[in-house]
Design a protein around this motif. Structure first.
Motif, mmCIF file in Angstrom:
data_model
loop_
_atom_site.group_PDB
_atom_site.id
_atom_site.type_symbol
_atom_site.label_atom_id
_atom_site.label_comp_id
_atom_site.label_asym_id
_atom_site.label_seq_id
_atom_site.Cartn_x
_atom_site.Cartn_y
_atom_site.Cartn_z
ATOM 1 N N GLY A 40 36.387 49.331 43.672
ATOM 2 C CA GLY A 40 35.011 49.547 44.107
ATOM 3 C C GLY A 40 34.413 48.292 44.702
ATOM 4 O O GLY A 40 35.083 47.557 45.428
ATOM 5 N N ILE A 41 33.155 48.016 44.391
ATOM 6 C CA ILE A 41 32.493 46.830 44.951
ATOM 7 C C ILE A 41 33.116 45.543 44.427
ATOM 8 O O ILE A 41 32.927 44.475 45.006
ATOM 9 C CB ILE A 41 30.977 46.827 44.673
ATOM 10 N N PHE A 42 33.869 45.633 43.324
ATOM 11 C CA PHE A 42 34.536 44.457 42.751
ATOM 12 C C PHE A 42 35.973 44.316 43.234
ATOM 13 O O PHE A 42 36.697 43.443 42.746
ATOM 14 C CB PHE A 42 34.547 44.559 41.228
ATOM 15 N N ALA A 43 36.416 45.162 44.157
ATOM 16 C CA ALA A 43 37.825 45.251 44.535
ATOM 17 C C ALA A 43 38.470 43.881 44.681
ATOM 18 O O ALA A 43 38.021 43.052 45.473
ATOM 19 C CB ALA A 43 37.976 46.044 45.827
ATOM 20 N N GLY A 44 39.514 43.651 43.885
ATOM 21 C CA GLY A 44 40.212 42.386 43.936
ATOM 22 C C GLY A 44 40.159 41.632 42.627
ATOM 23 O O GLY A 44 40.037 42.204 41.542
ATOM 24 N N LEU A 45 40.236 40.315 42.714
ATOM 25 C CA LEU A 45 40.368 39.433 41.551
ATOM 26 C C LEU A 45 38.985 38.988 41.054
ATOM 27 O O LEU A 45 38.614 37.818 41.173
ATOM 28 C CB LEU A 45 41.236 38.228 41.919
ATOM 29 N N ASN A 46 38.220 39.930 40.511
ATOM 30 C CA ASN A 46 36.928 39.582 39.928
ATOM 31 C C ASN A 46 37.163 38.989 38.548
ATOM 32 O O ASN A 46 37.641 39.662 37.639
ATOM 33 C CB ASN A 46 36.043 40.820 39.827
ATOM 34 N N CYS A 47 36.816 37.718 38.368
ATOM 35 C CA CYS A 47 37.061 37.012 37.109
ATOM 36 C C CYS A 47 35.785 36.765 36.317
ATOM 37 O O CYS A 47 35.775 35.940 35.395
ATOM 38 C CB CYS A 47 37.770 35.686 37.386
ATOM 39 N N ILE B 188 42.404 41.393 32.844
ATOM 40 C CA ILE B 188 43.673 41.399 33.585
ATOM 41 C C ILE B 188 43.643 40.354 34.690
ATOM 42 O O ILE B 188 44.603 39.595 34.891
ATOM 43 C CB ILE B 188 43.942 42.796 34.172
ATOM 44 N N ASN B 189 42.531 40.286 35.416
ATOM 45 C CA ASN B 189 42.407 39.333 36.519
ATOM 46 C C ASN B 189 42.482 37.895 36.024
ATOM 47 O O ASN B 189 43.172 37.047 36.622
ATOM 48 C CB ASN B 189 41.093 39.564 37.269
ATOM 49 N N ARG B 190 41.797 37.612 34.935
ATOM 50 C CA ARG B 190 41.811 36.255 34.389
ATOM 51 C C ARG B 190 43.213 35.896 33.868
ATOM 52 O O ARG B 190 43.663 34.754 34.001
ATOM 53 C CB ARG B 190 40.763 36.118 33.286
ATOM 54 N N ALA B 191 43.903 36.876 33.297
ATOM 55 C CA ALA B 191 45.260 36.632 32.821
ATOM 56 C C ALA B 191 46.187 36.319 33.987
ATOM 57 O O ALA B 191 47.068 35.457 33.881
ATOM 58 C CB ALA B 191 45.764 37.839 32.037
ATOM 59 N N ARG B 192 46.003 37.010 35.114
ATOM 60 C CA ARG B 192 46.828 36.735 36.293
ATOM 61 C C ARG B 192 46.571 35.322 36.817
ATOM 62 O O ARG B 192 47.505 34.607 37.210
ATOM 63 C CB ARG B 192 46.541 37.765 37.384
ATOM 64 N N ARG C 27 33.025 37.728 40.995
ATOM 65 C CA ARG C 27 32.978 36.264 40.901
ATOM 66 C C ARG C 27 34.360 35.688 41.178
ATOM 67 O O ARG C 27 35.360 36.132 40.600
ATOM 68 C CB ARG C 27 32.529 35.834 39.515
ATOM 69 N N LEU C 28 34.386 34.665 42.023
ATOM 70 C CA LEU C 28 35.616 33.960 42.351
ATOM 71 C C LEU C 28 35.899 32.877 41.306
ATOM 72 O O LEU C 28 34.965 32.223 40.818
ATOM 73 C CB LEU C 28 35.489 33.301 43.728
ATOM 74 N N LEU C 29 37.171 32.682 41.019
ATOM 75 C CA LEU C 29 37.569 31.671 40.054
ATOM 76 C C LEU C 29 38.172 30.465 40.752
ATOM 77 O O LEU C 29 38.999 30.615 41.650
ATOM 78 C CB LEU C 29 38.597 32.251 39.076
ATOM 79 N N SER C 30 37.768 29.279 40.340
ATOM 80 C CA SER C 30 38.363 28.025 40.802
ATOM 81 C C SER C 30 38.725 27.209 39.575
ATOM 82 O O SER C 30 37.900 27.068 38.666
ATOM 83 C CB SER C 30 37.388 27.245 41.683
ATOM 84 N N ALA C 31 39.950 26.688 39.537
ATOM 85 C CA ALA C 31 40.414 26.046 38.308
ATOM 86 C C ALA C 31 41.349 24.880 38.591
ATOM 87 O O ALA C 31 42.018 24.820 39.625
ATOM 88 C CB ALA C 31 41.133 27.065 37.425
ATOM 89 N N ILE C 32 41.408 23.941 37.621
ATOM 90 C CA ILE C 32 42.320 22.812 37.678
ATOM 91 C C ILE C 32 42.799 22.524 36.273
ATOM 92 O O ILE C 32 42.069 22.732 35.299
ATOM 93 C CB ILE C 32 41.626 21.578 38.307
ATOM 94 N N ARG C 33 44.053 22.053 36.155
ATOM 95 C CA ARG C 33 44.624 21.750 34.846
ATOM 96 C C ARG C 33 45.446 20.466 34.893
ATOM 97 O O ARG C 33 45.903 20.047 35.956
ATOM 98 C CB ARG C 33 45.510 22.885 34.351
ATOM 99 N N LEU C 34 45.636 19.869 33.727
ATOM 100 C CA LEU C 34 46.530 18.725 33.585
ATOM 101 C C LEU C 34 47.919 19.228 33.207
ATOM 102 O O LEU C 34 48.047 20.288 32.583
ATOM 103 C CB LEU C 34 46.018 17.790 32.493
#
Length: 255
Positions: free
Chosen positions: A32-39, A52-56, A248-255
């Protein structure tokens, strides 16, 4: 194609060799309006789809979902310093850590997602920086918190990810006045729009704040969330269309 391989992840050479990414909406389970990787757990999307999206996204970063840390974002200049994954979302707009195995993440849909790294010191940061948070100093506060963990400001790279561009960001005169009250020189981040409206350069202002603070390297990926519907969610685009909600789009960084 596996679900993780279907993801589109934008990266920046300046943050290498640390694993990071500005995730687009591609490859997600939402519809629907969230189609895709809504985190965004704060959206009205089905909670199981968001999980599911956050796990991916976490898998793409080589981590378990519990190690992907996001915030209860409130457009503040508050920064949380993490030594471990918190039991619940912290109310703040930026995160920093020197702990390996944590992914610091922010959620955006026009605001600036900013990822920070001093790879030599092993210190990273992530900030949600809309106009209000940027004006109030969230980027500066993130740098200060990283320094307290051993980073050196002149060594830190900061990358602004997909956000709304000046061409799409029309504001009123009262918005301009708020910036001019802070510093008349900030008028350079505004151009004339239609009627009494102006167009504000949010990423340009973000880069200005980062460079004025003495960061070693600052760049914007030059992706506009408003103008590229296939890849990005946009709060302003949703508002203009009168839609009920947005992803909402997710942006992330890790060590």
């Amino acid at each position: 194609m596996t679900p993780t391989a279907a993801l589109e992840i934008l990266t920046a050479d300046a943050l290498a060799p640390l694993r990071h990414g500005f995730f687009t909406r591609k490859g997600g389970a939402s519809s629907g309006i969230f189609a895709g990787l809504n985190c965004g757990p704060g959206s009205s999307d089905m909670a199981e789809m968001v999980e599911i999206n956050r796990a991916r996204a976490a898998e793409a970063l080589g981590l378990a979902p519990a190690a992907l840390v996001t915030l209860n974002q409130v457009h503040s200049a508050d920064v949380a310093v993490l030594e471990a994954a918190p039991p619940a979302r912290i109310r703040a707009d930026a995160l920093v850590t020197a702990t390996p195995g944590l992914a610091l993440a922010v959620l955006t849909a026009d605001c600036q997602p900013v990822l920070f790294a001093d790879a030599e010191a092993g210190v990273i940061g992530a900030a949600h920086a809309g106009w209000r948070g940027t004006l109030d100093g969230v980027l500066d506060a993130t740098l200060e918190a990283m320094e307290r963990l051993g980073a050196r400001r002149g060594r830190i790279a900061a990358v602004i990810g997909p956000c709304i561009s000046q061409a799409a960001y029309e504001v009123g005169p009262e918005f301009l006045d708020r910036f001019l009250a802070e510093d008349p020189g900030l008028s350079r981040f505004f151009i004339n729009g239609s009627g009494d409206r102006y167009r504000f350069d949010l990423p340009g202002y973000g880069l200005h704040r980062l460079r004025a603070a003495g960061v070693g390297h600052a760049e914007w990926t030059r992706h506009c969330t408003y103008g590229d519907e296939e890849r990005f969610y946009s709060y302003r685009r949703t508002t203009h269309r009168g839609e009920a909600d947005y992803g909402r789009l997710l942006s992330a960084i890790r060590l």
